[in-house]
Design a protein around this motif. Structure first.
Motif, PDB file in Angstrom:
ATOM      1  N   GLN A  85       0.833  -1.202   0.000  1.00 14.24           N
ATOM      2  CA  GLN A  85       0.000   0.000   0.000  1.00 14.24           C
ATOM      3  C   GLN A  85       0.869   1.254   0.000  1.00 14.24           C
ATOM      4  N   LYS A  86       1.952   1.241   0.771  1.00 10.41           N
ATOM      5  CA  LYS A  86       2.851   2.400   0.786  1.00 10.41           C
ATOM      6  C   LYS A  86       3.427   2.642  -0.603  1.00 10.41           C
ATOM      7  N   TYR A  87       3.786   1.557  -1.270  1.00  5.45           N
ATOM      8  CA  TYR A  87       4.354   1.676  -2.609  1.00  5.45           C
ATOM      9  C   TYR A  87       3.334   2.247  -3.585  1.00  5.45           C
ATOM     10  N   LYS A  88       2.117   1.688  -3.541  1.00  6.70           N
ATOM     11  CA  LYS A  88       1.068   2.162  -4.451  1.00  6.70           C
ATOM     12  C   LYS A  88       0.711   3.611  -4.163  1.00  6.70           C
ATOM     13  N   MET A  89       0.704   3.978  -2.877  1.00  9.83           N
ATOM     14  CA  MET A  89       0.381   5.363  -2.526  1.00  9.83           C
ATOM     15  C   MET A  89       1.505   6.327  -2.908  1.00  9.83           C
ATOM     16  N   THR A 134      -9.292   2.362   4.992  1.00 12.24           N
ATOM     17  CA  THR A 134      -9.206   3.213   6.168  1.00 12.24           C
ATOM     18  C   THR A 134      -7.749   3.537   6.465  1.00 12.24           C
ATOM     19  N   ILE A 135      -7.536   4.431   7.422  1.00  9.01           N
ATOM     20  CA  ILE A 135      -6.183   4.847   7.782  1.00  9.01           C
ATOM     21  C   ILE A 135      -5.799   4.313   9.160  1.00  9.01           C
ATOM     22  N   ASN A 136      -6.701   4.436  10.126  1.00 11.19           N
ATOM     23  CA  ASN A 136      -6.415   4.023  11.497  1.00 11.19           C
ATOM     24  C   ASN A 136      -6.953   2.626  11.802  1.00 11.19           C
ATOM     25  N   ILE A 176     -16.565  10.270  -0.342  1.00 11.90           N
ATOM     26  CA  ILE A 176     -15.271   9.935   0.251  1.00 11.90           C
ATOM     27  C   ILE A 176     -15.522   8.973   1.398  1.00 11.90           C
ATOM     28  N   GLY A 177     -14.938   7.779   1.323  1.00 14.94           N
ATOM     29  CA  GLY A 177     -15.216   6.774   2.342  1.00 14.94           C
ATOM     30  C   GLY A 177     -14.115   5.740   2.457  1.00 14.94           C
ATOM     31  N   PRO A 178     -14.381   4.668   3.206  1.00 14.36           N
ATOM     32  CA  PRO A 178     -13.350   3.667   3.498  1.00 14.36           C
ATOM     33  C   PRO A 178     -13.379   2.458   2.580  1.00 14.36           C
ATOM     34  N   CYS A 179     -14.183   2.513   1.517  1.00 15.07           N
ATOM     35  CA  CYS A 179     -14.677   1.287   0.905  1.00 15.07           C
ATOM     36  C   CYS A 179     -14.389   1.212  -0.593  1.00 15.07           C
ATOM     37  N   ILE A 180     -13.911   0.055  -1.045  1.00 16.18           N
ATOM     38  CA  ILE A 180     -13.753  -0.200  -2.469  1.00 16.18           C
ATOM     39  C   ILE A 180     -15.111  -0.495  -3.100  1.00 16.18           C
ATOM     40  N   ALA A 181     -15.978  -1.182  -2.357  1.00 20.23           N
ATOM     41  CA  ALA A 181     -17.284  -1.577  -2.896  1.00 20.23           C
ATOM     42  C   ALA A 181     -18.145  -0.374  -3.258  1.00 20.23           C
ATOM     43  N   LYS A 182     -17.926   0.764  -2.588  1.00 22.71           N
ATOM     44  CA  LYS A 182     -18.702   1.959  -2.901  1.00 22.71           C
ATOM     45  C   LYS A 182     -18.409   2.465  -4.321  1.00 22.71           C
ATOM     46  N   LYS A 183     -17.212   2.158  -4.828  1.00 22.22           N
ATOM     47  CA  LYS A 183     -16.893   2.558  -6.207  1.00 22.22           C
ATOM     48  C   LYS A 183     -17.796   1.812  -7.183  1.00 22.22           C
ATOM     49  N   ASN A 184     -18.049   0.539  -6.886  1.00 20.78           N
ATOM     50  CA  ASN A 184     -18.970  -0.240  -7.720  1.00 20.78           C
ATOM     51  C   ASN A 184     -20.414   0.208  -7.537  1.00 20.78           C
ATOM     52  N   GLU A 185     -20.811   0.426  -6.282  1.00 20.02           N
ATOM     53  CA  GLU A 185     -22.196   0.830  -6.007  1.00 20.02           C
ATOM     54  C   GLU A 185     -22.556   2.107  -6.751  1.00 20.02           C
ATOM     55  N   ALA A 186     -21.633   3.050  -6.782  1.00 20.13           N
ATOM     56  CA  ALA A 186     -21.901   4.334  -7.442  1.00 20.13           C
ATOM     57  C   ALA A 186     -22.129   4.188  -8.940  1.00 20.13           C
ATOM     58  N   PHE A 212     -10.655   7.213   1.967  1.00 17.74           N
ATOM     59  CA  PHE A 212      -9.950   7.970   3.010  1.00 17.74           C
ATOM     60  C   PHE A 212      -8.446   7.965   2.758  1.00 17.74           C
ATOM     61  N   ARG A 213      -7.944   6.801   2.366  1.00 15.48           N
ATOM     62  CA  ARG A 213      -6.500   6.701   2.132  1.00 15.48           C
ATOM     63  C   ARG A 213      -6.080   7.598   0.966  1.00 15.48           C
ATOM     64  N   GLU A 214      -6.887   7.631  -0.065  1.00 12.83           N
ATOM     65  CA  GLU A 214      -6.586   8.501  -1.209  1.00 12.83           C
ATOM     66  C   GLU A 214      -6.669   9.970  -0.814  1.00 12.83           C
ATOM     67  N   LEU A 215      -7.669  10.320   0.006  1.00  9.45           N
ATOM     68  CA  LEU A 215      -7.799  11.711   0.453  1.00  9.45           C
ATOM     69  C   LEU A 215      -6.590  12.126   1.282  1.00  9.45           C
TER      70      LEU A 215
END
Length: 455
Positions: free
Chosen positions: A10-14, A393-395, A268-278, A293-296
Protein backbone atom coordinates in the motif's frame (compact mmCIF):
# COMPACT_ATOMS: atom_id res chain seq x y z
CA UNK A 1 -1.75 4.44 10.62
CA UNK A 2 -3.79 1.40 9.73
CA UNK A 3 -3.87 -2.07 8.33
CA UNK A 4 -3.65 -0.50 4.87
CA UNK A 5 -0.95 2.13 5.43
CA UNK A 6 1.32 -0.28 7.33
CA UNK A 7 1.30 -2.66 4.39
CA UNK A 8 4.42 -2.05 2.28
CA UNK A 9 2.51 -2.70 -0.94
CA UNK A 10 0.00 0.00 0.00
CA UNK A 11 2.85 2.40 0.79
CA UNK A 12 4.35 1.68 -2.61
CA UNK A 13 1.07 2.16 -4.45
CA UNK A 14 0.38 5.36 -2.53
CA UNK A 15 3.82 6.67 -3.45
CA UNK A 16 2.81 6.27 -7.11
CA UNK A 17 -0.48 8.04 -6.43
CA UNK A 18 1.20 10.83 -4.44
CA UNK A 19 3.48 11.70 -7.36
CA UNK A 20 0.59 11.46 -9.79
CA UNK A 21 -1.50 13.88 -7.73
CA UNK A 22 1.24 16.51 -7.95
CA UNK A 23 1.57 16.15 -11.71
CA UNK A 24 -2.17 16.25 -12.32
CA UNK A 25 -2.86 19.13 -9.93
CA UNK A 26 -0.16 21.38 -11.37
CA UNK A 27 -0.95 20.57 -15.00
CA UNK A 28 2.23 18.59 -15.70
CA UNK A 29 0.80 15.11 -16.11
CA UNK A 30 1.17 14.70 -19.85
CA UNK A 31 4.47 16.56 -19.90
CA UNK A 32 6.33 14.65 -17.15
CA UNK A 33 4.65 11.28 -16.80
CA UNK A 34 7.26 9.39 -18.83
CA UNK A 35 9.83 10.15 -16.11
CA UNK A 36 7.57 8.94 -13.30
CA UNK A 37 8.61 5.22 -13.23
CA UNK A 38 12.25 6.14 -12.71
CA UNK A 39 11.24 8.59 -10.00
CA UNK A 40 9.28 5.88 -8.17
CA UNK A 41 12.05 3.26 -8.41
CA UNK A 42 15.46 4.83 -8.94
CA UNK A 43 17.14 1.67 -10.19
CA UNK A 44 14.58 -0.20 -12.24
CA UNK A 45 16.05 -3.67 -12.83
CA UNK A 46 14.39 -4.73 -16.05
CA UNK A 47 11.59 -4.04 -18.51
CA UNK A 48 9.11 -6.22 -16.62
CA UNK A 49 9.63 -4.17 -13.48
CA UNK A 50 9.08 -0.99 -15.45
CA UNK A 51 5.81 -2.36 -16.85
CA UNK A 52 4.59 -3.16 -13.33
CA UNK A 53 5.22 0.43 -12.24
CA UNK A 54 3.54 1.72 -15.39
CA UNK A 55 0.46 -0.37 -14.66
CA UNK A 56 0.24 1.03 -11.13
CA UNK A 57 0.37 4.46 -12.75
CA UNK A 58 -2.47 3.50 -15.12
CA UNK A 59 -4.64 2.30 -12.24
CA UNK A 60 -3.91 5.52 -10.35
CA UNK A 61 -5.16 7.43 -13.39
CA UNK A 62 -8.37 5.39 -13.49
CA UNK A 63 -7.29 3.27 -16.47
CA UNK A 64 -6.96 -0.47 -17.03
CA UNK A 65 -3.54 -2.11 -16.66
CA UNK A 66 -2.38 -3.31 -20.06
CA UNK A 67 0.18 -5.63 -21.60
CA UNK A 68 0.48 -3.86 -24.91
CA UNK A 69 3.05 -1.17 -25.58
CA UNK A 70 1.45 2.21 -25.27
CA UNK A 71 3.31 5.23 -23.97
CA UNK A 72 2.41 6.72 -20.62
CA UNK A 73 2.01 10.08 -22.37
CA UNK A 74 -0.76 8.60 -24.51
CA UNK A 75 -2.33 7.08 -21.40
CA UNK A 76 -2.18 10.42 -19.59
CA UNK A 77 -3.90 12.10 -22.54
CA UNK A 78 -6.69 9.52 -22.32
CA UNK A 79 -6.99 9.92 -18.53
CA UNK A 80 -7.27 13.70 -18.80
CA UNK A 81 -10.20 13.31 -21.18
CA UNK A 82 -12.15 10.92 -18.93
CA UNK A 83 -15.55 12.06 -17.74
CA UNK A 84 -16.02 8.79 -15.83
CA UNK A 85 -13.94 5.83 -14.73
CA UNK A 86 -15.22 2.63 -16.31
CA UNK A 87 -15.68 -0.89 -14.93
CA UNK A 88 -14.04 -3.19 -14.06
CA UNK A 89 -12.85 -1.14 -11.09
CA UNK A 90 -10.75 -3.97 -9.66
CA UNK A 91 -8.05 -5.22 -11.99
CA UNK A 92 -5.21 -7.74 -12.02
CA UNK A 93 -1.69 -6.73 -13.02
CA UNK A 94 -0.60 -9.88 -14.79
CA UNK A 95 3.05 -8.82 -14.94
CA UNK A 96 3.15 -9.33 -11.16
CA UNK A 97 1.25 -12.64 -11.30
CA UNK A 98 3.88 -14.05 -13.65
CA UNK A 99 6.43 -13.72 -10.80
CA UNK A 100 4.27 -15.27 -8.09
CA UNK A 101 4.50 -18.91 -6.94
CA UNK A 102 1.00 -18.77 -5.41
CA UNK A 103 -0.45 -17.88 -8.82
CA UNK A 104 1.22 -20.78 -10.59
CA UNK A 105 0.30 -23.18 -7.75
CA UNK A 106 -3.36 -22.15 -7.95
CA UNK A 107 -3.43 -20.87 -4.35
CA UNK A 108 -3.72 -17.12 -4.93
CA UNK A 109 -6.85 -15.03 -4.19
CA UNK A 110 -7.79 -15.01 -7.88
CA UNK A 111 -8.21 -18.80 -7.78
CA UNK A 112 -9.44 -19.20 -4.19
CA UNK A 113 -12.38 -16.78 -4.41
CA UNK A 114 -15.29 -17.89 -6.55
CA UNK A 115 -16.50 -14.29 -6.67
CA UNK A 116 -13.66 -13.01 -8.84
CA UNK A 117 -15.81 -13.22 -11.96
CA UNK A 118 -17.76 -10.09 -12.88
CA UNK A 119 -21.13 -11.73 -12.13
CA UNK A 120 -20.20 -12.98 -8.66
CA UNK A 121 -18.00 -10.15 -7.32
CA UNK A 122 -19.58 -8.36 -4.34
CA UNK A 123 -16.82 -5.73 -4.16
CA UNK A 124 -15.58 -6.57 -0.67
CA UNK A 125 -11.91 -6.03 -1.56
CA UNK A 126 -10.84 -9.18 0.30
CA UNK A 127 -8.85 -10.44 -2.68
CA UNK A 128 -6.94 -7.15 -2.80
CA UNK A 129 -5.98 -7.45 0.85
CA UNK A 130 -4.94 -11.10 0.47
CA UNK A 131 -2.60 -10.51 -2.46
CA UNK A 132 0.76 -10.00 -0.78
CA UNK A 133 2.40 -8.79 -3.99
CA UNK A 134 -0.25 -6.16 -4.79
CA UNK A 135 -1.22 -7.65 -8.14
CA UNK A 136 -4.93 -7.01 -7.53
CA UNK A 137 -5.84 -3.36 -7.17
CA UNK A 138 -8.64 -0.86 -7.61
CA UNK A 139 -8.70 2.13 -9.93
CA UNK A 140 -8.46 5.64 -8.48
CA UNK A 141 -10.90 8.28 -9.70
CA UNK A 142 -8.82 11.37 -8.92
CA UNK A 143 -7.95 12.68 -12.40
CA UNK A 144 -11.54 13.55 -13.41
CA UNK A 145 -12.10 15.05 -9.94
CA UNK A 146 -9.14 17.39 -10.55
CA UNK A 147 -10.75 18.49 -13.80
CA UNK A 148 -14.05 19.20 -12.03
CA UNK A 149 -12.42 21.17 -9.22
CA UNK A 150 -10.18 23.24 -11.46
CA UNK A 151 -12.69 23.97 -14.23
CA UNK A 152 -15.13 25.42 -11.67
CA UNK A 153 -18.07 24.96 -14.04
CA UNK A 154 -20.18 23.16 -11.44
CA UNK A 155 -20.56 23.23 -7.67
CA UNK A 156 -18.74 20.13 -6.41
CA UNK A 157 -19.71 18.69 -3.03
CA UNK A 158 -17.68 16.25 -0.93
CA UNK A 159 -20.08 13.75 0.68
CA UNK A 160 -18.04 12.16 3.43
CA UNK A 161 -18.84 8.84 5.14
CA UNK A 162 -19.54 8.70 8.91
CA UNK A 163 -16.33 6.75 9.59
CA UNK A 164 -14.18 9.76 8.65
CA UNK A 165 -13.96 11.12 12.21
CA UNK A 166 -11.75 8.22 13.27
CA UNK A 167 -9.31 8.35 10.36
CA UNK A 168 -7.06 11.35 10.89
CA UNK A 169 -5.07 12.50 13.90
CA UNK A 170 -7.37 13.40 16.85
CA UNK A 171 -6.35 17.04 16.44
CA UNK A 172 -7.79 17.04 12.90
CA UNK A 173 -11.39 18.03 13.53
CA UNK A 174 -14.31 17.77 11.09
CA UNK A 175 -14.10 21.55 10.74
CA UNK A 176 -10.47 21.39 9.61
CA UNK A 177 -11.23 18.68 7.08
CA UNK A 178 -14.08 20.81 5.70
CA UNK A 179 -11.67 23.76 5.41
CA UNK A 180 -9.11 21.60 3.58
CA UNK A 181 -11.68 20.31 1.11
CA UNK A 182 -12.85 23.84 0.37
CA UNK A 183 -9.22 24.89 -0.14
CA UNK A 184 -8.84 22.42 -3.01
CA UNK A 185 -12.04 23.56 -4.67
CA UNK A 186 -15.00 21.74 -3.17
CA UNK A 187 -18.04 23.94 -2.61
CA UNK A 188 -18.71 22.27 0.73
CA UNK A 189 -18.33 19.09 2.74
CA UNK A 190 -21.57 17.31 3.62
CA UNK A 191 -21.69 14.56 6.25
CA UNK A 192 -23.40 11.46 4.88
CA UNK A 193 -24.44 10.74 8.47
CA UNK A 194 -27.19 13.34 7.94
CA UNK A 195 -28.68 11.11 5.24
CA UNK A 196 -28.19 8.08 7.47
CA UNK A 197 -30.50 9.94 9.87
CA UNK A 198 -33.12 10.35 7.15
CA UNK A 199 -32.92 6.67 6.21
CA UNK A 200 -33.07 5.68 9.87
CA UNK A 201 -36.45 7.38 10.09
CA UNK A 202 -37.58 5.54 7.01
CA UNK A 203 -36.39 2.15 8.23
CA UNK A 204 -37.93 2.74 11.67
CA UNK A 205 -41.33 3.25 10.03
CA UNK A 206 -40.82 0.17 7.84
CA UNK A 207 -39.71 -1.99 10.75
CA UNK A 208 -42.72 -0.93 12.83
CA UNK A 209 -45.08 -1.75 9.95
CA UNK A 210 -43.51 -5.16 9.28
CA UNK A 211 -43.48 -6.34 12.89
CA UNK A 212 -46.99 -5.03 13.60
CA UNK A 213 -48.19 -7.07 10.60
CA UNK A 214 -46.77 -10.26 12.08
CA UNK A 215 -43.80 -10.69 9.77
CA UNK A 216 -40.90 -12.34 11.51
CA UNK A 217 -37.88 -10.17 10.72
CA UNK A 218 -36.57 -7.15 8.81
CA UNK A 219 -33.21 -6.94 7.02
CA UNK A 220 -31.63 -3.53 6.72
CA UNK A 221 -29.94 -2.77 3.42
CA UNK A 222 -28.86 0.74 4.24
CA UNK A 223 -25.10 0.88 4.40
CA UNK A 224 -23.12 -1.87 2.90
CA UNK A 225 -23.05 -2.88 -0.80
CA UNK A 226 -21.16 -6.07 0.11
CA UNK A 227 -24.05 -7.16 2.37
CA UNK A 228 -26.64 -6.18 -0.22
CA UNK A 229 -24.74 -7.89 -3.04
CA UNK A 230 -24.35 -11.06 -0.99
CA UNK A 231 -28.09 -11.29 -0.38
CA UNK A 232 -29.00 -10.44 -3.98
CA UNK A 233 -26.63 -13.02 -5.47
CA UNK A 234 -26.52 -15.78 -2.85
CA UNK A 235 -29.75 -15.46 -0.84
CA UNK A 236 -32.46 -14.09 -3.17
CA UNK A 237 -35.23 -15.74 -1.12
CA UNK A 238 -34.53 -13.18 1.63
CA UNK A 239 -35.09 -10.13 -0.58
CA UNK A 240 -38.74 -9.83 0.49
CA UNK A 241 -37.52 -9.13 4.03
CA UNK A 242 -35.07 -6.43 2.93
CA UNK A 243 -35.59 -2.70 3.12
CA UNK A 244 -36.05 -1.08 -0.31
CA UNK A 245 -34.09 1.99 0.78
CA UNK A 246 -30.91 3.14 -0.94
CA UNK A 247 -27.69 3.59 1.02
CA UNK A 248 -26.92 6.89 2.78
CA UNK A 249 -24.31 7.55 0.09
CA UNK A 250 -26.87 7.32 -2.72
CA UNK A 251 -29.44 9.34 -0.74
CA UNK A 252 -26.83 12.05 -0.15
CA UNK A 253 -25.99 12.35 -3.84
CA UNK A 254 -29.62 12.40 -4.95
CA UNK A 255 -30.70 14.97 -2.36
CA UNK A 256 -27.74 17.27 -2.99
CA UNK A 257 -28.48 17.21 -6.72
CA UNK A 258 -32.20 17.73 -6.18
CA UNK A 259 -31.43 20.91 -4.21
CA UNK A 260 -28.46 22.15 -6.26
CA UNK A 261 -28.93 22.27 -10.00
CA UNK A 262 -25.86 21.05 -11.93
CA UNK A 263 -24.12 19.91 -8.74
CA UNK A 264 -21.50 17.18 -8.84
CA UNK A 265 -20.97 14.90 -5.85
CA UNK A 266 -17.78 13.09 -4.83
CA UNK A 267 -18.20 10.45 -2.12
CA UNK A 268 -15.27 9.94 0.25
CA UNK A 269 -15.22 6.77 2.34
CA UNK A 270 -13.35 3.67 3.50
CA UNK A 271 -14.68 1.29 0.91
CA UNK A 272 -13.75 -0.20 -2.47
CA UNK A 273 -17.28 -1.58 -2.90
CA UNK A 274 -18.70 1.96 -2.90
CA UNK A 275 -16.89 2.56 -6.21
CA UNK A 276 -18.97 -0.24 -7.72
CA UNK A 277 -22.20 0.83 -6.01
CA UNK A 278 -21.90 4.33 -7.44
CA UNK A 279 -21.88 2.83 -10.94
CA UNK A 280 -24.85 0.48 -10.59
CA UNK A 281 -27.31 1.17 -13.39
CA UNK A 282 -30.25 2.29 -11.24
CA UNK A 283 -28.08 4.28 -8.83
CA UNK A 284 -25.63 5.99 -11.16
CA UNK A 285 -27.50 9.31 -11.07
CA UNK A 286 -26.33 10.01 -7.51
CA UNK A 287 -22.53 9.96 -7.16
CA UNK A 288 -20.13 11.16 -9.83
CA UNK A 289 -16.87 9.86 -8.34
CA UNK A 290 -15.64 7.97 -5.29
CA UNK A 291 -12.42 8.58 -3.38
CA UNK A 292 -11.25 6.68 -0.32
CA UNK A 293 -9.95 7.97 3.01
CA UNK A 294 -6.50 6.70 2.13
CA UNK A 295 -6.59 8.50 -1.21
CA UNK A 296 -7.80 11.71 0.45
CA UNK A 297 -4.96 11.52 2.97
CA UNK A 298 -2.46 11.19 0.13
CA UNK A 299 -4.05 14.09 -1.79
CA UNK A 300 -3.68 16.40 1.22
CA UNK A 301 -0.11 15.19 1.70
CA UNK A 302 0.85 15.67 -1.95
CA UNK A 303 -0.56 19.19 -1.99
CA UNK A 304 1.21 20.13 1.28
CA UNK A 305 -2.01 20.94 3.10
CA UNK A 306 -1.22 21.28 6.82
CA UNK A 307 -4.48 19.98 8.27
CA UNK A 308 -3.48 20.53 11.88
CA UNK A 309 -3.05 24.29 11.50
CA UNK A 310 -6.09 25.05 9.38
CA UNK A 311 -8.95 27.20 10.70
CA UNK A 312 -12.13 25.52 11.89
CA UNK A 313 -15.28 25.35 9.76
CA UNK A 314 -17.44 23.33 12.14
CA UNK A 315 -21.16 22.74 12.21
CA UNK A 316 -23.45 20.12 13.76
CA UNK A 317 -24.92 18.10 10.89
CA UNK A 318 -25.93 14.68 12.17
CA UNK A 319 -27.51 13.03 15.19
CA UNK A 320 -26.06 10.24 17.33
CA UNK A 321 -28.08 7.79 15.21
CA UNK A 322 -26.48 8.73 11.88
CA UNK A 323 -22.97 9.02 13.28
CA UNK A 324 -22.83 5.48 14.68
CA UNK A 325 -23.57 3.92 11.28
CA UNK A 326 -19.79 3.78 10.92
CA UNK A 327 -19.33 0.73 13.15
CA UNK A 328 -20.83 -2.72 13.60
CA UNK A 329 -24.19 -2.57 15.37
CA UNK A 330 -24.59 1.12 14.66
CA UNK A 331 -27.51 0.80 12.26
CA UNK A 332 -29.33 -1.50 14.67
CA UNK A 333 -28.87 0.92 17.57
CA UNK A 334 -29.96 3.88 15.44
CA UNK A 335 -33.15 2.18 14.26
CA UNK A 336 -33.95 0.84 17.74
CA UNK A 337 -33.70 4.33 19.29
CA UNK A 338 -35.84 5.76 16.51
CA UNK A 339 -38.52 3.06 16.77
CA UNK A 340 -38.80 3.81 20.48
CA UNK A 341 -38.99 7.52 19.76
CA UNK A 342 -41.85 6.90 17.29
CA UNK A 343 -43.97 5.30 20.00
CA UNK A 344 -42.44 5.37 23.50
CA UNK A 345 -45.36 3.42 24.99
CA UNK A 346 -45.19 0.59 22.46
CA UNK A 347 -44.04 -2.88 23.56
CA UNK A 348 -42.92 -3.63 19.98
CA UNK A 349 -40.07 -6.18 20.19
CA UNK A 350 -36.66 -5.21 18.86
CA UNK A 351 -34.12 -8.05 18.84
CA UNK A 352 -31.12 -7.02 16.74
CA UNK A 353 -28.42 -9.25 15.26
CA UNK A 354 -25.39 -7.64 13.63
CA UNK A 355 -22.77 -9.43 11.50
CA UNK A 356 -19.43 -8.06 10.37
CA UNK A 357 -16.97 -9.50 7.88
CA UNK A 358 -18.00 -11.43 4.79
CA UNK A 359 -17.68 -14.85 6.49
CA UNK A 360 -19.82 -13.91 9.51
CA UNK A 361 -22.39 -12.33 7.19
CA UNK A 362 -22.60 -15.55 5.16
CA UNK A 363 -22.75 -17.77 8.26
CA UNK A 364 -25.43 -15.56 9.77
CA UNK A 365 -27.57 -15.64 6.65
CA UNK A 366 -27.26 -19.43 6.55
CA UNK A 367 -28.55 -19.59 10.14
CA UNK A 368 -31.35 -17.19 9.31
CA UNK A 369 -32.49 -19.36 6.40
CA UNK A 370 -32.30 -22.46 8.57
CA UNK A 371 -34.59 -20.84 11.17
CA UNK A 372 -31.85 -20.90 13.82
CA UNK A 373 -31.98 -17.22 14.70
CA UNK A 374 -34.30 -15.39 17.08
CA UNK A 375 -33.90 -11.84 15.78
CA UNK A 376 -36.27 -9.24 14.40
CA UNK A 377 -33.73 -6.82 12.94
CA UNK A 378 -30.77 -8.11 10.90
CA UNK A 379 -27.77 -5.92 10.05
CA UNK A 380 -24.70 -6.86 8.02
CA UNK A 381 -21.39 -5.16 7.27
CA UNK A 382 -18.92 -6.67 4.82
CA UNK A 383 -15.88 -5.46 6.78
CA UNK A 384 -14.84 -6.57 10.26
CA UNK A 385 -15.79 -3.79 12.64
CA UNK A 386 -18.06 -2.20 10.05
CA UNK A 387 -17.00 0.77 7.94
CA UNK A 388 -14.22 1.65 10.42
CA UNK A 389 -12.58 -1.60 9.28
CA UNK A 390 -12.86 -0.87 5.57
CA UNK A 391 -9.98 -1.75 3.23
CA UNK A 392 -9.14 1.90 2.60
CA UNK A 393 -9.21 3.21 6.17
CA UNK A 394 -6.18 4.85 7.78
CA UNK A 395 -6.41 4.02 11.50
CA UNK A 396 -6.92 0.64 13.23
CA UNK A 397 -10.46 -0.62 13.80
CA UNK A 398 -10.36 -0.11 17.57
CA UNK A 399 -9.25 3.51 17.24
CA UNK A 400 -11.82 4.21 14.55
CA UNK A 401 -14.67 2.69 16.60
CA UNK A 402 -13.66 4.56 19.76
CA UNK A 403 -13.58 7.92 18.03
CA UNK A 404 -16.84 7.30 16.16
CA UNK A 405 -18.53 6.62 19.50
CA UNK A 406 -16.97 9.77 21.01
CA UNK A 407 -18.21 11.85 18.10
CA UNK A 408 -21.67 10.32 18.31
CA UNK A 409 -21.93 10.95 22.06
CA UNK A 410 -20.77 14.55 21.64
CA UNK A 411 -23.96 15.72 19.95
CA UNK A 412 -27.15 16.54 21.88
CA UNK A 413 -29.16 15.25 18.90
CA UNK A 414 -29.88 11.59 19.70
CA UNK A 415 -32.43 10.50 17.09
CA UNK A 416 -33.16 11.76 13.57
CA UNK A 417 -36.24 13.53 14.93
CA UNK A 418 -33.87 15.80 16.89
CA UNK A 419 -31.85 16.64 13.77
CA UNK A 420 -33.10 19.92 12.33
CA UNK A 421 -30.68 19.61 9.39
CA UNK A 422 -32.27 16.34 8.26
CA UNK A 423 -35.76 17.70 8.81
CA UNK A 424 -34.89 20.83 6.82
CA UNK A 425 -33.65 18.72 3.92
CA UNK A 426 -36.94 16.83 3.92
CA UNK A 427 -38.97 20.06 4.02
CA UNK A 428 -36.98 21.54 1.11
CA UNK A 429 -37.75 18.40 -0.88
CA UNK A 430 -41.46 18.77 -0.22
CA UNK A 431 -41.59 15.97 2.36
CA UNK A 432 -43.35 17.98 5.06
CA UNK A 433 -44.64 15.16 7.25
CA UNK A 434 -42.50 12.37 8.66
CA UNK A 435 -45.21 9.86 7.87
CA UNK A 436 -44.61 10.41 4.14
CA UNK A 437 -41.44 8.34 4.53
CA UNK A 438 -43.63 5.24 4.85
CA UNK A 439 -45.06 5.68 1.36
CA UNK A 440 -42.74 4.01 -1.14
CA UNK A 441 -45.13 4.89 -3.96
CA UNK A 442 -44.78 8.63 -3.36
CA UNK A 443 -42.85 10.08 -6.31
CA UNK A 444 -40.48 12.14 -4.16
CA UNK A 445 -39.67 9.19 -1.91
CA UNK A 446 -39.15 6.84 -4.85
CA UNK A 447 -36.90 9.25 -6.71
CA UNK A 448 -34.68 9.97 -3.71
CA UNK A 449 -34.69 7.08 -1.25
CA UNK A 450 -35.75 3.88 -3.05
CA UNK A 451 -33.72 1.40 -5.13
CA UNK A 452 -34.60 0.32 -8.65
CA UNK A 453 -36.32 3.53 -9.71
CA UNK A 454 -37.21 3.33 -13.38
CA UNK A 455 -35.52 6.10 -15.32
Amino acid sequence: MSNTSNNYIQKYKMKVFNELVKLAWFGKLEEEIEELPQKIIENIQDEKERKIVENYIRLSMGLDPVKRDRSLREEARQALSLDKVKKPLVSVIENICERCNRFHEGSCPIHSHDCMSTDECIGCGQCIEECSLGAISDKIEFIPVVNLLQEKKYPVFAAIAPAYVGQFDPSITPGKIRTALKMIGFSDMIEVATFADILTMKEAYEYKHIIENNKDFFITSCCCPVWVGMIQKKYPSLLDHMSPAVSPMIAAGRVIKALNENAKVVFIGPCIAKKNEAKEENLADAIDFVLTFRELYEIFNALDIDLENLPEDNREEAAFAGRIYARTGGVSKAVELTVKRLDPRSDLPFKPEAFDGAKKCKDGLDKLLAGEMDATFIEGMGCIGGCVGGPRTINPIEEGSKRVDEYANATPMKTPFDNLNALQFLAQLGIKRYEMLKNNEDEKIRNLLIKNVEK
